[in-house]
Design an enzyme around this catalytic site. Structure first.
Site, mmCIF file in Angstrom:
data_model
loop_
_atom_site.group_PDB
_atom_site.id
_atom_site.type_symbol
_atom_site.label_atom_id
_atom_site.label_comp_id
_atom_site.label_asym_id
_atom_site.label_seq_id
_atom_site.Cartn_x
_atom_site.Cartn_y
_atom_site.Cartn_z
ATOM 1 N N VAL A 105 47.005 40.683 42.960
ATOM 2 C CA VAL A 105 45.573 40.741 43.242
ATOM 3 C C VAL A 105 45.183 42.199 43.471
ATOM 4 O O VAL A 105 45.823 42.909 44.255
ATOM 5 C CB VAL A 105 45.214 39.926 44.503
ATOM 6 C CG1 VAL A 105 43.707 39.848 44.656
ATOM 7 C CG2 VAL A 105 45.812 38.545 44.437
ATOM 8 N N GLY B 44 49.931 37.299 45.314
ATOM 9 C CA GLY B 44 49.719 35.903 45.677
ATOM 10 C C GLY B 44 50.752 35.036 44.997
ATOM 11 O O GLY B 44 51.624 35.529 44.280
ATOM 12 N N GLY B 45 50.649 33.752 45.249
ATOM 13 C CA GLY B 45 51.581 32.820 44.642
ATOM 14 C C GLY B 45 51.477 32.828 43.131
ATOM 15 O O GLY B 45 52.416 32.503 42.431
ATOM 16 N N LYS C 31 42.349 38.797 40.338
ATOM 17 C CA LYS C 31 43.688 38.200 40.347
ATOM 18 C C LYS C 31 44.185 38.062 38.917
ATOM 19 O O LYS C 31 43.481 37.507 38.075
ATOM 20 C CB LYS C 31 43.606 36.840 41.039
ATOM 21 C CG LYS C 31 44.893 36.079 40.998
ATOM 22 C CD LYS C 31 44.866 34.900 41.946
ATOM 23 C CE LYS C 31 45.075 35.356 43.353
ATOM 24 N NZ LYS C 31 45.538 34.305 44.251
ATOM 25 N N LEU D 159 46.091 44.610 46.261
ATOM 26 C CA LEU D 159 45.822 44.023 47.580
ATOM 27 C C LEU D 159 46.988 43.167 48.028
ATOM 28 O O LEU D 159 47.229 42.989 49.207
ATOM 29 C CB LEU D 159 44.567 43.141 47.523
ATOM 30 C CG LEU D 159 43.238 43.850 47.355
ATOM 31 C CD1 LEU D 159 42.136 42.827 47.114
ATOM 32 C CD2 LEU D 159 42.912 44.664 48.593
ATOM 33 N N ASP E 131 46.951 23.668 47.215
ATOM 34 C CA ASP E 131 47.780 24.693 47.854
ATOM 35 C C ASP E 131 47.103 25.230 49.118
ATOM 36 O O ASP E 131 46.927 26.429 49.287
ATOM 37 C CB ASP E 131 48.074 25.820 46.851
ATOM 38 C CG ASP E 131 49.367 26.556 47.180
ATOM 39 O OD1 ASP E 131 50.074 26.118 48.114
ATOM 40 O OD2 ASP E 131 49.659 27.572 46.520
#
Ligand SMILES: *[C@@H]1O[C@H](CO)[C@@H](O)[C@H](O)[C@H]1NC(C)=O
Ligand SMILES: *[C@@H]1O[C@H](CO)[C@@H](O)[C@H](O)[C@H]1NC(C)=O
Ligand SMILES: *[C@@H]1O[C@H](CO)[C@@H](O)[C@H](O)[C@H]1NC(C)=O
Ligand SMILES: *[C@@H]1O[C@H](CO)[C@@H](O)[C@H](O)[C@H]1NC(C)=O
Ligand SMILES: *[C@@H]1O[C@H](CO)[C@@H](O)[C@H](O)[C@H]1NC(C)=O
Ligand SMILES: *[C@@H]1O[C@H](CO)[C@@H](O)[C@H](O)[C@H]1NC(C)=O
Ligand SMILES: *[C@@H]1O[C@H](CO)[C@@H](O)[C@H](O)[C@H]1NC(C)=O
Ligand SMILES: *[C@@H]1O[C@H](CO)[C@@H](O)[C@H](O)[C@H]1NC(C)=O
Length: 678
Positions: free
Chosen positions: A365, A360-361, A380, A357, A476
């Protein structure tokens, strides 16, 4: 031939008889009995249906849906001679069936309502009864008895297994954990709404004393003498005339079916008994058997087929390596939140690229579909070598995982492997907000949607900061961590994840985690994340949504626009509205836009003490308190100018503007901040 004829005519007679029985008991308006719903004429909507077995299925095994079922004709509750409300009595048998053993939701309600049109009502925690705008409004004229299996702090729910009396809204007038008072001892015996158990509810209202009683008991227990809930409510100020009676139900993230097995009602009298022998059965999933491994290995071994056994053991060992996980003693208490790696591997089709998908940081994911429940999830994968902080982190995310908040991405569970942590979340259909703000291919989000997202994220953050039993700092907050569900509601994801990376190995180095452009000045100096550093990031996020620009926006090559400075500059010049997202054109509410932009500045105040708390933020956004004027210190403060200093700009330039995670900030910058005036 004659035997067939005979059978047919018996069937016909039986049908006729049943039909007459139903018709006889369902007409007259003031009394009816459904012992099972086969052939019943109900007004249904949403996914509500009557199964071939005679179950009223108010919601079927699907997530995020709603359904309603009403007795077809409305009833007159009001005495025409003096306007008082008649006494009435109703009883029904219900059951919730969920895919997960101990997780179900959202729940069901019996309701009395002036309308059968609930098309504008929301599902999930709104139980198909209300929406954000009409919840709690006395113009609803609705009495609901809720059977709620999800804990929603926003409606002051007591727990995730309660019964409540609701007037016009989901904040119950009275509620109590599911259970019943035993006749002999008078002790409260708890019941679980989630256990796939048929239970009976009685609702009795006395028009003279205005007392409403709600009683619950497991089937086939007789009605306990002491009601579970009792409250004095004058329904003459609530009911209109006539009113419909029926059921409403909704599901959230779990595949749950909400069933009614039988129902009776009587005006000015006692609801007729339900005939237990005619009630359909609740379709409970059969409990899981013993483990497959034993099933295979034992018979083979006993048959003496040593070779094959050895082969299987080799296979099993290889399988064990492939699916190896880490599990330590302290994790045992998290039982239901532990996913097996094998399940996640299968759900994501082996973490294949097609299911990716995004990045991310904190890691990749993947989209997945759990084999057992068919629930859509996002998995994730966070690479993580150290055990430091893992225990606290998991305790925190799991404790949040026990609750639901509509503006947080639900964490369903986790799995640990060597060097890796896998987090399983609800799948969010519309992806992350930043895509909508910056991706030309996506449609522009209109202002009402943006305003709702901002309010939603504020309430999610307030919840993390103040309403949960421990303070959770997000660390975050940013547009790419806000995900949009199927209704484009904003939900904050990744809470607390930064914390995992917050444990510097050497005590002297301060590692700052977060995202450049969202970091509060003092965070860079002290390295300590607090609720006020979250508020700062929230302020930047708010500006981002209103202006449609990144916090640090590259305008031309080598030149960036610092969003905060730019909005501040325009505010000083008295033209703050010019910073609104050009894609919105004039299509926004001026007061709301101004509120949001000023709120963004206030939250991103350089001094922590100058920032509001999230509770205040929510009050400003809801219009319950006026936004204070921005303080003059904001004007004179030099921090912003300082942010333009070379060292800092170099840092920004060496990273693209969508930097995911800044793990440390240059010594030079720290020195600068350290020697600053505050
Ligand atoms: C639930 O009902 C809807 C609408 O009637 C239907 O499309 C869906 O297939 C049903 N789902 C299940 C699991 O029965
Ligand atoms: C169902 O009830 C409604 C309202 O009372 C009525 O109009 C309709 O004819 C009924 N349908 C059947 C099939 O009995
Ligand atoms: C209203 O009328 C009913 C009879 O129709 C009577 O039983 C009841 O006491 C009256 N209530 C009031 C408040 O007058
Ligand atoms: C189910 O949840 C309840 C409370 O939420 C808890 O007390 C119980 O131990 C759980 N049961 C299982 C099998 O996890
Ligand atoms: C909420 O429900 C009411 C009543 O059905 C409806 O009039 C209103 O438009 C709905 N509001 C939203 C935002 O959907
Ligand atoms: C309640 O609803 C009515 C009509 O929908 C509306 O005029 C009124 O402003 C609402 N009240 C509140 C407090 O939201
Ligand atoms: C309880 O019900 C009454 C209607 O009788 C309503 O006016 C009141 O606001 C409700 N109280 C709470 C705490 O929800
Ligand atoms: C409600 O319960 C109380 C006591 O438990 C009882 O005295 C009263 O008669 C009940 N009212 C109705 C309407 O059942």
């Amino acid at each position: 031939m004659s035997a067939v004829l005979l059978r047919a005519s018996v069937c016909l007679l039986l049908l006729l008889f049943l039909h007459r029985k139903l018709a006889a008991s369902a007409n007259g308006g003031d009394s009816f009995t459904y012992s099972g719903f086969r052939g019943a004429n109900l007004t249904l909507d949403g996914v509500a249906a009557i199964s071939s077995g005679g179950l009223l299925v108010v919601t079927n095994k699907t997530t995020q849906i709603k359904g309603h079922a009403f007795h077809p004709s409305p009833l007159h509750f009001r005495n025409p001679s003096n306007g008082t409300i008649f006494s009435f009595s109703t009883t029904f048998v219900f059951g919730f069936v969920s895919e997960f053993t101990n997780l179900s939701g959202n729940g069901m309600a019996f309701l009395v309502s002036p309308t059968t049109d609930f098309s504008k009502a929301l599902g999930s925690q709104y139980l198909g009864l209300f929406n954000q705008s009409n919840n709690g409004n006395s113009t609803n004229h609705v009495l609901a008895i809720e059977l709620d299996s999800i804990f929603n702090p926003e409606f002051a729910d007591m727990n995730d297994n309660h019964v409540g009396i609701d007037i016009n809204g989901l904040k119950s007038n009275k509620s109590q954990s599911a259970g019943y008072y035993a006749d002999g001892s008078g002790l409260l015996n708890p019941l679980s709404l989630r256990n796939c158990e048929a239970m009976q509810v009685w609702v009795d209202y006395d028009g003279q004393t205005k007392l409403i009683n709600v009683t619950l008991a497991p089937v086939p227990m007789a009605k306990p003498h002491k009601p579970l809930l009792s409250d004095t409510i004058d329904l003459s100020s609530v009911f209109l005339d006539p009113m419909y009676v029926g059921f409403s139900s909704s599901t959230g993230p779990f595949l749950t079916s909400h069933y009614v097995l039988g129902w009776s009602f009587k005006m000015n009298g006692v609801a007729p008994d339900l005939d237990g022998s005619l009630l359909p059965l609740l379709p409970c999933p059969r409990s899981k058997g013993k483990s497959d491994v034993l099933d295979i290995v034992l018979p083979l071994a006993s048959a003496g087929l040593v070779l094959i056994t050895v082969g299987i053991i080799v296979l099993l060992v290889r399988r064990r390596i492939k699916y190896a996980e880490l599990l330590e003693d302290w994790e045992l208490e998290y039982g239901p939140h532990r996913f097996s790696y094998k399940d996640l591997f299968e759900a994501t089709k082996g973490f294949r690229d097609k299911e990716l998908l995004g990045m991310g940081g904190f890691g990749r994911v993947y989209k997945g579909v759990l084999q057992t429940s068919k629930a859509e999830v996002a998995v994730k994968r966070v690479s993580h070598e150290s055990r430091q902080g893992m225990r606290e982190f998991i305790a925190e995310v799991v404790s949040i995982g026990r609750l639901r908040h509509r503006n947080l991405v639900q964490l369903l569970g986790y799995c640990r492997r060597k060097g890796e942590l896998l987090l399983v979340y609800d799948y969010m259909q519309n992806g992350s907000l930043d895509k909508f703000l910056y991706d030309e291919a996506k449609p522009t989000l209109d202002w009402p949607t943006r305003f709702r997202i901002i309010k939603g994220v504020a309430s999610g953050l307030l919840y993390l900061h103040e309403d949960w039993e421990q303070v959770v700092i997000h660390r975050d907050v940013k547009a790419s961590n806000v995900l949009l569900d199927h209704e484009l509601n904003g939900r904050l994801g990744d809470f607390g994840l930064a914390r995992l990376y917050d444990h510097g190995t050497a005590p002297k180095t301060t590692r700052v985690v977060g995202t450049m452009g969202y970091l509060a000045p003092e965070l860079a100096r002290t390295g300590k994340a607090t609720t006020t550093t979250d508020v700062f990031a929230f302020g930047i996020f708010v500006l981002e949504v209103a202006c449609g620009r990144r916090p640090v926006d590259p305008i031309t090559f080598g030149e960036e626009l610092i969003l905060l400075d730019w909005v501040l500059e325009n505010w000083r010049k008295g033209c703050i509205l010019e910073t609104s997202d050009p894609r919105l054109g004039e299509e926004f509410v001026v007061e709301e836009m101004e509120l949001v932009l000023k709120l963004g500045l206030l939250c991103s105040h350089p001094l922590p003490a100058g920032r509001p708390s999230m509770r205040q933020v929510v009050e400003y956004l809801e219009g319950n308190a006026p936004l204070p004027e921005l303080s003059p210190t904001y004007l004179s403060f030099s921090v912003l100018a300082m942010l333009h200093n070379e060292g800092f700009d170099d840092y920004i330039m060496s990273y693209p503007s969508s930097v995911a995670t800044a793990t440390s900030i240059s010594e030079g910058f720290q020195k600068q901040m350290g020697s600053s005036a505050f």
